[in-house]
Design a protein around this motif. Structure first.
Motif, PDB file in Angstrom:
ATOM      1  N   THR A 297       0.798  -1.216   0.000  1.00  0.00           N
ATOM      2  CA  THR A 297       0.000   0.000   0.000  1.00  0.00           C
ATOM      3  C   THR A 297       0.836   1.273   0.000  1.00  0.00           C
ATOM      4  N   LEU A 298       1.992   1.268   0.638  1.00  0.00           N
ATOM      5  CA  LEU A 298       2.843   2.453   0.590  1.00  0.00           C
ATOM      6  C   LEU A 298       4.258   2.118   1.018  1.00  0.00           C
ATOM      7  N   HIS A 299       5.179   3.001   0.612  1.00  0.00           N
ATOM      8  CA  HIS A 299       6.588   2.871   0.988  1.00  0.00           C
ATOM      9  C   HIS A 299       7.165   4.257   1.208  1.00  0.00           C
ATOM     10  N   THR A 300       7.788   4.452   2.354  1.00  0.00           N
ATOM     11  CA  THR A 300       8.549   5.667   2.634  1.00  0.00           C
ATOM     12  C   THR A 300       9.999   5.261   2.815  1.00  0.00           C
ATOM     13  N   PRO A 301      10.896   5.716   1.938  1.00  0.00           N
ATOM     14  CA  PRO A 301      12.290   5.276   2.039  1.00  0.00           C
ATOM     15  C   PRO A 301      12.965   5.802   3.301  1.00  0.00           C
ATOM     16  N   GLY A 302      13.958   5.079   3.757  1.00  0.00           N
ATOM     17  CA  GLY A 302      14.716   5.511   4.917  1.00  0.00           C
ATOM     18  C   GLY A 302      15.672   6.639   4.573  1.00  0.00           C
ATOM     19  N   LEU A 303      16.266   7.206   5.614  1.00  0.00           N
ATOM     20  CA  LEU A 303      17.294   8.238   5.461  1.00  0.00           C
ATOM     21  C   LEU A 303      18.622   7.601   5.825  1.00  0.00           C
ATOM     22  N   ASP A 304      19.501   7.502   4.837  1.00  0.00           N
ATOM     23  CA  ASP A 304      20.805   6.878   5.009  1.00  0.00           C
ATOM     24  C   ASP A 304      21.830   7.973   5.283  1.00  0.00           C
ATOM     25  N   GLU A 305      22.537   7.857   6.394  1.00  0.00           N
ATOM     26  CA  GLU A 305      23.481   8.916   6.764  1.00  0.00           C
ATOM     27  C   GLU A 305      24.646   9.043   5.786  1.00  0.00           C
ATOM     28  N   ARG A 306      24.896   8.013   5.008  1.00  0.00           N
ATOM     29  CA  ARG A 306      25.963   8.111   4.016  1.00  0.00           C
ATOM     30  C   ARG A 306      25.594   9.164   2.976  1.00  0.00           C
ATOM     31  N   GLY A 307      26.495  10.066   2.694  1.00  0.00           N
ATOM     32  CA  GLY A 307      26.229  11.157   1.772  1.00  0.00           C
ATOM     33  C   GLY A 307      25.730  12.419   2.451  1.00  0.00           C
ATOM     34  N   ASN A 308      25.350  12.309   3.745  1.00  0.00           N
ATOM     35  CA  ASN A 308      24.851  13.472   4.481  1.00  0.00           C
ATOM     36  C   ASN A 308      25.894  14.079   5.415  1.00  0.00           C
ATOM     37  N   GLN A 309      27.050  13.409   5.557  1.00  0.00           N
ATOM     38  CA  GLN A 309      27.971  13.798   6.619  1.00  0.00           C
ATOM     39  C   GLN A 309      28.462  15.237   6.500  1.00  0.00           C
ATOM     40  N   ALA A 310      28.819  15.661   5.289  1.00  0.00           N
ATOM     41  CA  ALA A 310      29.385  17.012   5.131  1.00  0.00           C
ATOM     42  C   ALA A 310      28.337  18.075   5.464  1.00  0.00           C
ATOM     43  N   PHE A 311      27.110  17.880   4.973  1.00  0.00           N
ATOM     44  CA  PHE A 311      26.051  18.849   5.263  1.00  0.00           C
ATOM     45  C   PHE A 311      25.715  18.846   6.755  1.00  0.00           C
ATOM     46  N   ALA A 312      25.635  17.666   7.356  1.00  0.00           N
ATOM     47  CA  ALA A 312      25.339  17.572   8.782  1.00  0.00           C
ATOM     48  C   ALA A 312      26.431  18.248   9.612  1.00  0.00           C
ATOM     49  N   GLN A 313      27.688  18.070   9.214  1.00  0.00           N
ATOM     50  CA  GLN A 313      28.775  18.701   9.947  1.00  0.00           C
ATOM     51  C   GLN A 313      28.690  20.221   9.833  1.00  0.00           C
ATOM     52  N   TRP A 314      28.331  20.734   8.662  1.00  0.00           N
ATOM     53  CA  TRP A 314      28.177  22.187   8.510  1.00  0.00           C
ATOM     54  C   TRP A 314      27.036  22.699   9.390  1.00  0.00           C
TER      55      TRP A 314
END
Length: 392
Positions: A297-314
């Motif tokens: 009926t539905l799918h919400t994808p997860g949030l994978d921290e890979r690829g987010n590290q630089a933005f998160a650090q900023w």
């Protein structure tokens, strides 16, 4: 600034934008408010014309801008014991009460109240993205995220303002929702051999799901999550027509909340195969039309921290956040923005523990913390890093 935020929050909460209703009144009000502070918003209706997303650039767009994302819908209040009208916000002992105060009209109110200040930022660029129907499968964001990607704005990242107590969330589980419908054979309850009891077989499938859940609780484990394993649970059941009739149909919904790296699609295939191998033949021996059907009926994808590290650090450095980064079991629209190549984190006022409950509230201190958070981002001298090509 808090007084302005509260005024806007009261207005937003006053719109009963439950997911099964239109959100157009709210969207049009936001558009009008933005027009009043010099911002031209784009209203993006769905195919029915009853729902709409909204996108607006707060000031001149520059490469490397930051998307501030929120959903406008709320969950129902039916069956909940509210002390006061849930769509009439009220203050009490440093808390703002009302449906959506925490999830997540408080965040939207902060962004709107601060829009003139964000527009005046000499360095940063901000964009507001509001969606519909997040609570029923992130339906709006499934159109809004690709729209932003195709607009070639080159955003440096996205902040989804779901309630995290203003802590930085860099990863969350994905979620599948599945319906299982068991087709049996109706008969008088005094003649059980003449029928195929759909509720009995649905219960057996649910017992199998319990065994799957117990197995998954043993691992794989990821200690970074508050619930460190993939979960499976039944959330809704419907079946039977009378106390003296063998039910010919029973359906139930279950969910899989999966860790990054879990092959949830394969897990679902195995669940289907196990149910049919264990019961389909037995059911068919009693009635050729008996069956077990699964529908996604539905799918919400997860949030994978890979690829987010630089933005998160900023984000951490620019906002002087003292809290550590975390991962959570609930799902948001963040994975949809990440799927479009936009580094995404989740951070917003209020606690997820207050969401979806009677007498939902957000602490005023949380709204003030969100104001400080955005102000620091707007005043930061350094620009957020642009995502590397193919980083996601």
């Amino acid at each position: 600034m808090l007084a302005r935020t509260l005024e806007i929050a009261r207005t937003l909460i006053g719109f009963p934008s439950v997911s099964d209703r239109s959100n157009l009144d709210l969207i049009e009000w936001v558009s009008g408010y933005l027009h009043g502070v010099g911002v031209q918003a784009q209203i993006l209706p769905d195919v029915t014309g009853r729902k709409a997303n909204l996108f607006a650039s707060l000031g001149p767009p520059r490469p490397g801008g930051i998307i501030l994302s929120g959903h406008t819908d709320v969950v129902p209040v039916a069956g909940q014991a509210w002390a006061q009208d849930p769509f009439s916000a009220h203050l009490d002992h440093g808390r703002l009460y009302g449906r959506g105060s925490s999830d997540m009209k408080g965040f939207i109110a902060v962004v709107l109240a601060m829009a003139p200040e964000l527009m005046a930022s000499a360095r940063q660029s901000f964009h507001l993205a509001l969606s519909y129907d997040e609570e029923v499968g992130a339906m709006g964001a499934k159109h809004l995220a690709p729209f932003i990607s195709q607009a070639q704005l080159e955003p440096a990242g996205c902040i989804v303002g779901e309630p995290t107590s203003m802590e930085l969330v860099i990863g969350h589980k994905g979620r599948h929702e599945i319906n299982c419908c068991v087709h049996g054979k109706v008969a008088h309850s005094s003649l059980p051999s003449e029928g195929v009891n759909a509720i009995d077989y649905a219960a057996r499938v649910q017992m199998q799901l319990q065994q799957v859940a117990k197995r998954l609780a043993k691992g794989p484990l990821d200690g970074g999550f508050d619930v460190p394993y993939t979960t499976v649970q039944v959330c809704r059941v419907n079946g039977g027509v009378a106390g003296n009739v063998i039910p010919g149909q029973c359906s139930f919904d279950f969910e899989i909340r999966y860790l990054p790296g879990c092959d949830a699609e394969q897990l679902l295939v195995q669940i289907k195969d196990d149910a049919n191998q264990a019961m389909h033949g037995e059911m068919n021996d009693r009635s050729a039309g008996a069956s077990i059907e699964f529908s996604h009926t539905l799918h919400t994808p997860g949030l994978d921290e890979r690829g987010n590290q630089a933005f998160a650090q900023w984000i951490r450095q620019a906002s002087s956040m003292a809290h550590g980064r975390q991962r959570v079991a609930y799902s948001t629209e963040a994975g949809l923005f990440q799927a479009e190549g936009i580094p995404t984190i989740v951070c917003g006022p209020g606690s997820i523990k207050q969401a979806h409950k009677a007498n939902e509230y957000v602490d005023l201190a949380q709204l003030e913390a969100c104001e400080r958070f955005l102000r620091r981002l707007a005043r930061c001298e350094s620009l957020p890093p642009l995502p590397a090509r193919g980083e996601q």
